[in-house]
Design an enzyme around this catalytic site. Structure first.
Site, mmCIF file in Angstrom:
data_model
loop_
_atom_site.group_PDB
_atom_site.id
_atom_site.type_symbol
_atom_site.label_atom_id
_atom_site.label_comp_id
_atom_site.label_asym_id
_atom_site.label_seq_id
_atom_site.Cartn_x
_atom_site.Cartn_y
_atom_site.Cartn_z
ATOM 1 N N CYS A 232 -2.242 8.946 2.983
ATOM 2 C CA CYS A 232 -2.009 8.471 1.611
ATOM 3 C C CYS A 232 -3.091 8.982 0.682
ATOM 4 C CB CYS A 232 -1.934 6.953 1.581
ATOM 5 S SG CYS A 232 -3.427 6.163 2.187
ATOM 6 N N GLU B 220 0.886 -1.180 0.000
ATOM 7 C CA GLU B 220 0.000 0.000 0.000
ATOM 8 C C GLU B 220 0.911 1.213 0.000
ATOM 9 O OE1 GLU B 220 -3.327 -0.202 0.023
ATOM 10 O OE2 GLU B 220 -3.524 -2.346 0.403
HETATM 11 P P1 NAD Z 1 8.590 4.579 4.430
HETATM 12 O O1 NAD Z 1 8.439 3.860 3.140
HETATM 13 O O2 NAD Z 1 9.756 5.482 4.588
HETATM 14 O O3 NAD Z 1 8.665 3.537 5.647
HETATM 15 C C1 NAD Z 1 7.642 2.605 5.873
HETATM 16 C C2 NAD Z 1 8.185 1.446 6.695
HETATM 17 O O4 NAD Z 1 9.153 0.725 5.923
HETATM 18 C C3 NAD Z 1 8.885 1.840 7.983
HETATM 19 O O5 NAD Z 1 8.508 0.930 8.981
HETATM 20 C C4 NAD Z 1 10.365 1.683 7.624
HETATM 21 O O6 NAD Z 1 11.170 1.421 8.752
HETATM 22 C C5 NAD Z 1 10.318 0.481 6.695
HETATM 23 N N1 NAD Z 1 11.447 0.347 5.747
HETATM 24 C C6 NAD Z 1 12.238 1.329 5.246
HETATM 25 N N2 NAD Z 1 13.111 0.792 4.345
HETATM 26 C C7 NAD Z 1 12.857 -0.533 4.277
HETATM 27 C C8 NAD Z 1 13.396 -1.616 3.514
HETATM 28 N N3 NAD Z 1 14.371 -1.426 2.624
HETATM 29 N N4 NAD Z 1 12.878 -2.855 3.686
HETATM 30 C C9 NAD Z 1 11.862 -3.058 4.547
HETATM 31 N N5 NAD Z 1 11.308 -2.087 5.306
HETATM 32 C C10 NAD Z 1 11.796 -0.828 5.166
HETATM 33 O O7 NAD Z 1 7.206 5.370 4.647
HETATM 34 P P2 NAD Z 1 6.806 6.371 5.823
HETATM 35 O O8 NAD Z 1 7.571 7.640 5.645
HETATM 36 O O9 NAD Z 1 6.844 5.675 7.127
HETATM 37 O O10 NAD Z 1 5.255 6.621 5.482
HETATM 38 C C11 NAD Z 1 4.817 7.548 4.534
HETATM 39 C C12 NAD Z 1 4.456 6.853 3.238
HETATM 40 O O11 NAD Z 1 3.469 5.866 3.481
HETATM 41 C C13 NAD Z 1 3.833 7.788 2.215
HETATM 42 O O12 NAD Z 1 4.375 7.528 0.937
HETATM 43 C C14 NAD Z 1 2.348 7.416 2.257
HETATM 44 O O13 NAD Z 1 1.635 7.710 1.078
HETATM 45 C C15 NAD Z 1 2.428 5.968 2.516
HETATM 46 N N6 NAD Z 1 1.160 5.464 3.061
HETATM 47 C C16 NAD Z 1 0.364 4.692 2.272
HETATM 48 C C17 NAD Z 1 -0.864 4.233 2.753
HETATM 49 C C18 NAD Z 1 -1.737 3.349 1.914
HETATM 50 O O14 NAD Z 1 -2.662 2.757 2.442
HETATM 51 N N7 NAD Z 1 -1.473 3.240 0.634
HETATM 52 C C19 NAD Z 1 -1.273 4.575 4.037
HETATM 53 C C20 NAD Z 1 -0.435 5.367 4.812
HETATM 54 C C21 NAD Z 1 0.781 5.810 4.319
#
Ligand code: NAD
Length: 485
Positions: free
Chosen positions: A293, A259
């Site tokens: 999001c 997502e």
């Molecule tokens: P992010 O992608 O930076 O991090 C998300 C998670 O991934 C964190 O727990 C992080 O520690 C982990 N992570 C980072 N690198 C990784 C890797 N290489 N392998 C595995 N895990 C890893 O996102 P964020 O800044 O925490 O959240 C914001 C983003 O989330 C925005 O792009 C937003 O649109 C999206 N979002 C999407 C939805 C949806 O339902 N589509 C809902 C909420 C937020």
């Protein structure tokens, strides 16, 4: 801004990981400080910073717990969810305060998030009675042929910081109900809410190893994705990280549910109710400081009503008070990204209609960005195409309905799509033409129900949707069975 003493929670066991039913420090001994973005002097504790060994322990604990949990059946597992639901209700205010302090959202928004988490667990527990397969015709006589769902196995749940309770809930609840055992790796920016939620499932009596919590960031996340014991990864976060996860899992055909980000548009046609449209745009763009999001980040407005719409919009936005009506962004990096994006947009011809800077007046030291409206934004400029994830709204001109649809669909994301028009035929046509997952007419472009699929189109989503009965297509796999008698 919340001011309670949730730090008493984070003084002890909640700072650690939860593995195999025990609160354990990370193998490395490393910790990460957790400070409130609303007031950086508010220190919530130093939380575990985990790595590969912690993930290995957690996956092993989950694998050990899985067979007995699977054998319990969905109705037995639903009882644990019902108990957890009652505990969330009882601890609702503590949860809301923790969310507000560590993520920064307003306490009213945090309370709304708790209600959302409750709706999700309520819906999911009820689904225990509907995890059906089908009975099919058989090709031979005296044969019964049917399908049923089997839990996927050990799943990894990786979550962002923007809904630190609701998003983990809409992964943990279905994972557990389906019969999976889980390793939960929350955002490093919201470890307290993650620990409080994990504690709730532990207090609900969920057996040791069924739900494990591993705090940390990249190292823990990567280890979880590449662990051979993990059968599926449900991830919510940014597109770049989602792509990395997909690539890392591809060699072993890892099942993924991704997502991802959004660049969501509200279309305001010439016949729209402008007051309704303004109210919806303000809510969609500046609620949670735009960190959703499905947040409204583009308004595509017909040139015939553009000036009138902008006058009303700017008047409303100018009245929003940072710290009281609009929360800070989650960290310094996000604040800098917002301010840089505003500066870059001005170089492409966009003009700041209101806001445009950091907000500091009368506020504690925190990461407040003024609610910002940019006007005359070129539809193909970077700010109109890429996710900002902050209180920055781009207003883009269009010439009629077809032009609005073209601009709306010009981005690589497809989370939500919204239209304001009094002509319902046009509205229905827009619903057919939007390249986005969650659609709205004459209402804000944010918000979702526990029983509707939470999903996007294009690069906003990969794999089965979350929430809704469609979620079982991630946490279970089908079996077909033939019995001769
Ligand atoms: P992010 O992608 O930076 O991090 C998300 C998670 O991934 C964190 O727990 C992080 O520690 C982990 N992570 C980072 N690198 C990784 C890797 N290489 N392998 C595995 N895990 C890893 O996102 P964020 O800044 O925490 O959240 C914001 C983003 O989330 C925005 O792009 C937003 O649109 C999206 N979002 C999407 C939805 C949806 O339902 N589509 C809902 C909420 C937020």
């Amino acid at each position: 801004m919340a001011t309670s003493n949730a730090s008493s929670h984070s003084a002890g066991h909640l700072l650690r990981n939860f593995i195999g039913g025990e609160w354990r420090p990370p193998e490395s001994g490393l910790t990460r400080p957790n400070r409130s973005p609303a007031d950086v002097s508010d220190h919530l504790g130093d939380f575990a910073e985990s790595g590969g060994p912690d993930v290995d322990y957690a996956v092993a604990a989950a694998a050990e717990a899985f067979p007995a949990w699977k054998a319990l059946g969905p109705l037995g597992r639903a009882e644990y969810l019902r108990t957890a639901e009652r505990l969330v209700e009882e601890r609702a205010e503590d949860l809301a305060v923790a969310i507000s302090r560590e993520q920064g959202k307003l306490l009213s928004e945090a309370r709304g998030e708790v209600r959302r988490a409750l709706a999700v667990i309520d819906f999911t527990a009820g689904e225990a009675r509907r995890l059906n397969g089908v009975t099919t015709p058989a090709e031979e006589p005296r044969t019964l042929a049917y399908t049923f769902r089997a839990p996927l196995g050990v799943v990894g749940l990786i979550t962002p910081w923007n809904f630190p309770l609701a998003i983990p809930m809409w992964k943990i609840a279905p994972a557990l109900l389906a019969g999976c055992a889980a390793v939960f790796k929350p955002s490093p920016f919201t470890p307290l809410t993650a620990a409080l939620l994990t504690e709730i499932f532990a207090d609900a009596g969920v057996p040791a190893g069924v739900l494990n919590l591993v705090q940390g960031d990249l190292a823990a996340g990567e280890a979880l994705v590449t662990s051979p014991g993990v059968a599926g990864i449900s991830f919510t976060g940014s597109l770049p990280v989602g792509l990395k996860i997909q690539q890392a899992g591809a060699p072993r055909l890892l099942r993924t549910q991704l997502e991802l980000g959004g660049k969501n548009a509200v279309l305001v046609l010439a016949d729209a109710d402008l007051d309704k449209a303004v109210a919806a745009v303000v809510h969609g763009a500046f609620g949670q400081a735009g960190q959703r999001c499905s947040a409204t980040s583009r308004v595509i407005v017909d040139v015939k009503v553009k000036e009138e719409f902008l006058t009303r919009l700017v008047a409303r936005v100018a009245g929003l008070r940072p710290g009281a009506d609009i929360c800070p962004v989650v960290n310094e990096q996000r604040m800098t990204a917002c301010l840089d994006a505003i500066a870059a947009a001005q170089e492409t011809g966009a003009e700041v209609a209101v806001g445009g800077a950091r907000a500091t007046e009368g506020l504690p030291e925190g990461y407040y960005v003024q609610p910002t409206v940019l006007r005359d934004v070129p539809w193909d400029s970077e700010i109109a195409q890429e996710e900002i994830f902050g209180p920055v709204l781009s207003v883009i001109d269009c010439d009629g309905f077809d032009d609005a649809m073209r601009i709306s669909n010009s981005v690589r994301y497809g989370m939500s799509g919204t239209i304001f028009t009094r002509d319902m035929a046009t509205a229905f046509e827009a619903l057919e033409r939007f390249e986005a997952g969650m659609l709205h007419v004459n209402r804000p472009g944010v918000g979702a129900y526990a029983h509707l699929p939470h999903m996007g189109a294009k690069l906003s989503q990969f794999g089965p949707p979350e929430c809704s009965p469609q979620v079982w297509d991630f946490y279970t796999e089908w079996r077909s069975a033939c019995i001769s008698y």
